[in-house]
Motif scaffolding. Sequence first.
Motif, PDB file in Angstrom:
ATOM      1  N   SER A  32       0.846  -1.183   0.000  1.00  0.00           N
ATOM      2  CA  SER A  32       0.000   0.000   0.000  1.00  0.00           C
ATOM      3  C   SER A  32       0.891   1.247   0.000  1.00  0.00           C
ATOM      4  O   SER A  32       1.864   1.330   0.754  1.00  0.00           O
ATOM      5  N   ALA A  34       0.955   5.802  -0.645  1.00  0.00           N
ATOM      6  CA  ALA A  34       0.119   7.000  -0.587  1.00  0.00           C
ATOM      7  C   ALA A  34       0.960   8.246  -0.794  1.00  0.00           C
ATOM      8  O   ALA A  34       2.179   8.232  -0.620  1.00  0.00           O
ATOM      9  N   GLY A  46      -3.414  13.216   4.177  1.00  0.00           N
ATOM     10  CA  GLY A  46      -3.420  12.262   3.085  1.00  0.00           C
ATOM     11  C   GLY A  46      -4.104  12.831   1.865  1.00  0.00           C
ATOM     12  O   GLY A  46      -5.157  13.457   1.978  1.00  0.00           O
ATOM     13  N   THR A  49      -4.243   7.462  -2.161  1.00  0.00           N
ATOM     14  CA  THR A  49      -3.640   6.192  -1.791  1.00  0.00           C
ATOM     15  C   THR A  49      -3.993   5.124  -2.810  1.00  0.00           C
ATOM     16  O   THR A  49      -5.049   5.192  -3.458  1.00  0.00           O
ATOM     17  N   GLY A 103      -5.166   0.334   1.063  1.00  0.00           N
ATOM     18  CA  GLY A 103      -4.810   1.746   0.995  1.00  0.00           C
ATOM     19  C   GLY A 103      -5.294   2.484   2.226  1.00  0.00           C
ATOM     20  O   GLY A 103      -6.190   2.026   2.933  1.00  0.00           O
ATOM     21  N   LEU A 105      -5.456   6.779   4.039  1.00  0.00           N
ATOM     22  CA  LEU A 105      -5.094   8.193   4.042  1.00  0.00           C
ATOM     23  C   LEU A 105      -4.725   8.633   5.458  1.00  0.00           C
ATOM     24  O   LEU A 105      -4.626   9.824   5.736  1.00  0.00           O
TER      25      LEU A 105
END
Length: 123
Positions: A32, A34, A46, A49, A103, A105
């Motif tokens: 993952s 971001a 964030g 992502t 994912g 944030l």
Amino acid sequence: VQLVESGGGSVQAGGSLRLSCMASGFTGSMPSMAWFRQGPGKEREGVATVGCVGSTRYADSVKGRFTISKDNAKNTLYLQMNGLDVEDTAQYYCASRDRACAGSLNRSDFGDWGQGTQVTVSS
């Protein structure tokens, strides 16, 4: 894990930039990843992502303008930024969650960070 961002710069409002993040040191395929950003006097937030299998999520402030993507073969993460606004001015950071696929944030979910690249948008 080492993450190295590039592609930042100065642009006028309405313009575009493409950020890149070259990664190394993963134990397997890209986990993952971001993009985060930190504007003057603001907390790091964030932006976008992407999970292991390619699912993406965006902050509301950039939906429809920014696109996150990755090239697994090159271990490189990208952020295409269109329709830039002065509010997008910030230091942009690439981050990875080693051995995680979902994912996120959430800043606290990421353990590895790049040094950042500056994006400055003028009116």
